[in-house]
Design a protein around this motif. Structure first.
Motif, PDB file in Angstrom:
ATOM      1  N   TYR A 101     -23.860 -39.130  37.511  1.00 47.08           N
ATOM      2  CA  TYR A 101     -23.106 -39.069  38.764  1.00 47.08           C
ATOM      3  C   TYR A 101     -21.745 -38.391  38.580  1.00 47.08           C
ATOM      4  CZ  TYR A 101     -20.434 -40.806  42.812  1.00 47.08           C
ATOM      5  OH  TYR A 101     -19.640 -40.900  43.922  1.00 47.08           O
ATOM      6  N   ILE A 102     -20.936 -38.900  37.671  1.00 40.54           N
ATOM      7  CA  ILE A 102     -19.592 -38.343  37.472  1.00 40.54           C
ATOM      8  C   ILE A 102     -19.674 -36.965  36.834  1.00 40.54           C
ATOM      9  CG2 ILE A 102     -17.347 -38.678  36.396  1.00 40.54           C
ATOM     10  CD1 ILE A 102     -17.818 -41.679  36.478  1.00 40.54           C
ATOM     11  N   ARG A 103     -20.547 -36.806  35.843  1.00 41.61           N
ATOM     12  CA  ARG A 103     -20.657 -35.525  35.143  1.00 41.61           C
ATOM     13  C   ARG A 103     -20.972 -34.388  36.086  1.00 41.61           C
ATOM     14  NH1 ARG A 103     -25.882 -33.756  31.931  1.00 41.61           N
ATOM     15  NH2 ARG A 103     -26.357 -33.316  34.135  1.00 41.61           N
ATOM     16  N   ASP A 104     -21.931 -34.598  37.002  1.00 43.08           N
ATOM     17  CA  ASP A 104     -22.336 -33.534  37.912  1.00 43.08           C
ATOM     18  C   ASP A 104     -21.238 -33.195  38.912  1.00 43.08           C
ATOM     19  OD1 ASP A 104     -24.739 -33.274  36.645  1.00 43.08           O
ATOM     20  OD2 ASP A 104     -25.907 -34.402  38.119  1.00 43.08           O
ATOM     21  N   LEU A 105     -20.487 -34.197  39.362  1.00 41.63           N
ATOM     22  CA  LEU A 105     -19.385 -33.928  40.275  1.00 41.63           C
ATOM     23  C   LEU A 105     -18.289 -33.124  39.578  1.00 41.63           C
ATOM     24  CD1 LEU A 105     -19.019 -37.382  42.113  1.00 41.63           C
ATOM     25  CD2 LEU A 105     -19.844 -35.244  43.120  1.00 41.63           C
ATOM     26  N   VAL A 106     -17.921 -33.544  38.383  1.00 45.55           N
ATOM     27  CA  VAL A 106     -16.848 -32.865  37.654  1.00 45.55           C
ATOM     28  C   VAL A 106     -17.243 -31.437  37.289  1.00 45.55           C
ATOM     29  CG1 VAL A 106     -15.478 -32.880  35.525  1.00 45.55           C
ATOM     30  CG2 VAL A 106     -15.861 -35.011  36.769  1.00 45.55           C
ATOM     31  N   SER A 107     -18.500 -31.215  36.974  1.00 43.22           N
ATOM     32  CA  SER A 107     -18.946 -29.876  36.552  1.00 43.22           C
ATOM     33  C   SER A 107     -18.783 -28.852  37.665  1.00 43.22           C
ATOM     34  CB  SER A 107     -20.402 -29.923  36.091  1.00 43.22           C
ATOM     35  OG  SER A 107     -21.279 -30.212  37.178  1.00 43.22           O
ATOM     36  N   ASP A 108     -18.740 -29.303  38.919  1.00 44.69           N
ATOM     37  CA  ASP A 108     -18.576 -28.377  40.045  1.00 44.69           C
ATOM     38  C   ASP A 108     -17.126 -28.244  40.499  1.00 44.69           C
ATOM     39  OD1 ASP A 108     -21.232 -27.498  40.462  1.00 44.69           O
ATOM     40  OD2 ASP A 108     -21.732 -29.420  41.386  1.00 44.69           O
ATOM     41  N   MET A 109     -16.217 -28.985  39.882  1.00 41.35           N
ATOM     42  CA  MET A 109     -14.802 -28.926  40.269  1.00 41.35           C
ATOM     43  C   MET A 109     -14.108 -27.839  39.449  1.00 41.35           C
ATOM     44  SD  MET A 109     -12.605 -30.282  42.389  1.00 41.35           S
ATOM     45  CE  MET A 109     -12.591 -32.022  42.844  1.00 41.35           C
ATOM     46  N   HIS A 110     -14.259 -26.604  39.895  1.00 44.03           N
ATOM     47  CA  HIS A 110     -13.637 -25.472  39.220  1.00 44.03           C
ATOM     48  C   HIS A 110     -12.170 -25.345  39.649  1.00 44.03           C
ATOM     49  CE1 HIS A 110     -17.695 -24.594  38.046  1.00 44.03           C
ATOM     50  NE2 HIS A 110     -18.078 -24.417  39.299  1.00 44.03           N
ATOM     51  N   ASP A 111     -11.464 -24.375  39.044  1.00 50.41           N
ATOM     52  CA  ASP A 111     -10.027 -24.235  39.286  1.00 50.41           C
ATOM     53  C   ASP A 111      -9.677 -24.045  40.757  1.00 50.41           C
ATOM     54  OD1 ASP A 111      -9.441 -24.568  36.661  1.00 50.41           O
ATOM     55  OD2 ASP A 111      -9.224 -22.447  36.196  1.00 50.41           O
ATOM     56  N   ASP A 112     -10.501 -23.306  41.493  1.00 54.26           N
ATOM     57  CA  ASP A 112     -10.170 -23.027  42.891  1.00 54.26           C
ATOM     58  C   ASP A 112     -10.896 -23.949  43.863  1.00 54.26           C
ATOM     59  OD1 ASP A 112     -12.643 -21.987  42.308  1.00 54.26           O
ATOM     60  OD2 ASP A 112     -12.383 -20.137  43.451  1.00 54.26           O
ATOM     61  N   VAL A 113     -11.577 -24.946  43.329  1.00 50.78           N
ATOM     62  CA  VAL A 113     -12.294 -25.927  44.158  1.00 50.78           C
ATOM     63  C   VAL A 113     -11.499 -27.228  44.184  1.00 50.78           C
ATOM     64  CG1 VAL A 113     -14.373 -27.353  44.340  1.00 50.78           C
ATOM     65  CG2 VAL A 113     -14.577 -24.922  43.774  1.00 50.78           C
ATOM     66  N   ASP A 114     -11.295 -27.777  45.380  1.00 45.63           N
ATOM     67  CA  ASP A 114     -10.513 -29.009  45.533  1.00 45.63           C
ATOM     68  C   ASP A 114     -11.347 -30.204  45.984  1.00 45.63           C
ATOM     69  OD1 ASP A 114      -8.021 -27.765  44.912  1.00 45.63           O
ATOM     70  OD2 ASP A 114      -7.989 -26.909  46.916  1.00 45.63           O
ATOM     71  N   PHE A 115     -12.619 -29.970  46.264  1.00 51.44           N
ATOM     72  CA  PHE A 115     -13.447 -31.035  46.836  1.00 51.44           C
ATOM     73  C   PHE A 115     -14.909 -30.747  46.505  1.00 51.44           C
ATOM     74  CE2 PHE A 115     -15.971 -32.554  50.565  1.00 51.44           C
ATOM     75  CZ  PHE A 115     -15.658 -33.901  50.530  1.00 51.44           C
ATOM     76  N   VAL A 116     -15.583 -31.735  45.947  1.00 55.56           N
ATOM     77  CA  VAL A 116     -17.007 -31.606  45.642  1.00 55.56           C
ATOM     78  C   VAL A 116     -17.761 -32.683  46.408  1.00 55.56           C
ATOM     79  CG1 VAL A 116     -18.793 -31.614  43.862  1.00 55.56           C
ATOM     80  CG2 VAL A 116     -16.526 -30.700  43.337  1.00 55.56           C
ATOM     81  N   MET A 117     -18.824 -32.294  47.076  1.00 51.56           N
ATOM     82  CA  MET A 117     -19.645 -33.241  47.835  1.00 51.56           C
ATOM     83  C   MET A 117     -21.087 -33.119  47.385  1.00 51.56           C
ATOM     84  SD  MET A 117     -20.110 -33.667  51.972  1.00 51.56           S
ATOM     85  CE  MET A 117     -21.323 -32.373  52.296  1.00 51.56           C
ATOM     86  N   SER A 118     -21.749 -34.245  47.247  1.00 53.25           N
ATOM     87  CA  SER A 118     -23.174 -34.259  46.931  1.00 53.25           C
ATOM     88  C   SER A 118     -23.890 -35.150  47.932  1.00 53.25           C
ATOM     89  CB  SER A 118     -23.408 -34.764  45.503  1.00 53.25           C
ATOM     90  OG  SER A 118     -22.974 -36.112  45.376  1.00 53.25           O
ATOM     91  N   ASP A 119     -25.188 -35.030  47.964  1.00 48.78           N
ATOM     92  CA  ASP A 119     -25.989 -35.854  48.869  1.00 48.78           C
ATOM     93  C   ASP A 119     -26.238 -37.212  48.219  1.00 48.78           C
ATOM     94  OD1 ASP A 119     -27.374 -36.395  51.219  1.00 48.78           O
ATOM     95  OD2 ASP A 119     -28.374 -34.448  51.194  1.00 48.78           O
ATOM     96  N   PHE A 120     -26.859 -38.133  48.944  1.00 48.29           N
ATOM     97  CA  PHE A 120     -27.153 -39.446  48.384  1.00 48.29           C
ATOM     98  C   PHE A 120     -28.506 -39.928  48.878  1.00 48.29           C
ATOM     99  CE2 PHE A 120     -24.655 -39.973  52.244  1.00 48.29           C
ATOM    100  CZ  PHE A 120     -25.371 -40.909  52.964  1.00 48.29           C
ATOM    101  N   MET A 121     -29.123 -40.774  48.090  1.00 47.70           N
ATOM    102  CA  MET A 121     -30.382 -41.387  48.498  1.00 47.70           C
ATOM    103  C   MET A 121     -30.085 -42.720  49.170  1.00 47.70           C
ATOM    104  SD  MET A 121     -31.950 -42.600  44.825  1.00 47.70           S
ATOM    105  CE  MET A 121     -33.298 -43.528  45.568  1.00 47.70           C
ATOM    106  N   TYR A 122     -31.026 -43.169  49.982  1.00 43.95           N
ATOM    107  CA  TYR A 122     -30.842 -44.368  50.806  1.00 43.95           C
ATOM    108  C   TYR A 122     -31.950 -45.358  50.478  1.00 43.95           C
ATOM    109  CZ  TYR A 122     -30.853 -47.133  55.164  1.00 43.95           C
ATOM    110  OH  TYR A 122     -30.839 -48.144  56.084  1.00 43.95           O
TER     111      TYR A 122
END
Length: 327
Positions: A101-122
């Motif tokens: 969970y955390i690894r995938d979010l952080v991997s998409d937070m590049h220098d010019d990115v300020d917000f990462v969103m992913s989907d979720f299961m219910y």
């Protein structure tokens, strides 16, 4: 920007003794190790606070804060006030996350990115819904609002990664005066200040609807009117500040305002204290022409409502609502 930055994971805790172990264990099993886990006990009376304390004794990444009960917004604000990470993410205390969970979010937070969103299961009991796979995207905020489904994914704070510096610099907090939909205001206020955003196709957050979980309580008119008025202002500000010109995206964003408008209207008809003249007076405080234009009508009742309002047949709409209440 390196991908080993400290992440503050904030978990508001209130009377979830049957679920809390699963939540905490799933976080402590993360493949990304550089995080602090802030457990904010919001005055629990079922032993949840003691469970938090036991984890703090076993793992130096866990920090526990006990406070008087003030609601989930107050608890999350407490977490924000004590966080020290470069990034912040939120997890609810009856949900759980997969190990990446955390690894995938952080991997998409590049220098010019300020917000990462992913989907979720219910999940709810034996029922489980896993969303269809979507493509990864990076761009301006418009990429988050192509349709109502994606827009609704923005409503909650979980499955997202925020830069703490942006939160601090812009004094972003959860509004404790809002009792329904407070998450949306935090997320969308944050989006006012971002450069680029990223959408991750990873589905690592598991949202669990449990028996006895918070059901959307309807409050009195003034308390329901406040978030409607604030949402109208917030969406207008977002559209103007981000230069959003796509009419379909603007219309999609305005459905969020309509959600709050409908709650305010429901508060009028939920009370038996208002006579016709007062009901009309309160209805006029809401931009009904706006509602008639942008309201999402998914079922027959909503379609009737939208038609009556769009045609400005307010007296007939009032009759329709009062008759429904009596039946």
């Amino acid at each position: 920007m390196g991908n080993d930055a400290l992440v503050s994971v904030i978990v508001p805790v209130y009377n979830v003794v049957d679920y809390l172990h699963r939540t905490i264990d799933s976080l402590l099993a993360q493949t990304y190790c550089n995080f602090e886990l802030l457990l904010v006990d919001d005055g629990s009376t079922d032993g949840s606070g003691e469970i938090c304390d036991s984890y703090e004794k076993k793992d130096c990444r866990v920090k526990v804060f006990h406070k008087q009960n003030g609601g989930v917004s107050s608890a999350r604000n407490c977490g924000l006030n004590n966080a020290v990470g470069e990034y912040v993410c939120f997890v609810d205390s009856d949900d759980w996350v997969k190990e990446d969970y955390i690894r995938d979010l952080v991997s998409d937070m590049h220098d010019d990115v300020d917000f990462v969103m992913s989907d979720f299961m219910y999940t709810s009991g034996s029922y489980e819904y896993i969303p269809l796979a979507k493509d990864a995207k990076v761009g301006t905020v418009e990429i988050l609002f192509p349709n109502r489904g994606m827009l609704r994914t923005c409503y909650s704070p979980y499955g997202k990664l925020f830069r703490r510096r942006l939160i601090i610099d812009n004094l972003i907090k959860y509004d404790t005066a809002i009792h329904n939909g407070e998450d949306r205001f935090f997320v969308f206020t944050y989006l006012l200040y971002v450069n680029k955003v990223a959408f991750s196709p990873a589905v690592n957050y598991c949202y669990c609807r449990r028996p006895g979980s918070l059901i959307s309580k309807l409050y009195d008119f003034e308390r329901e009117y406040y978030p409607y008025e604030k949402s109208l202002e917030l969406v207008k500000c977002l559209v103007e500040k981000k230069g959003i010109t796509d009419a379909a995206i603007v219309a999609n964003l305005n459905t969020m305002v309509c959600d709050f408008a409908n709650r305010a209207i429901n508060a009028i008809y939920h009370s038996s204290d208002f006579r016709y003249a007062m009901r009309m007076k309160l209805l006029k405080r809401i931009d009904l022409r706006f509602l008639g234009r942008y309201m999402y009508a998914g079922n027959f009742k909503e379609k009737i409502t939208k038609w009556l309002i769009a045609c400005r047949l307010y007296w007939l709409y009032d009759m329709f609502r009062t008759l429904r209440r009596k039946i």
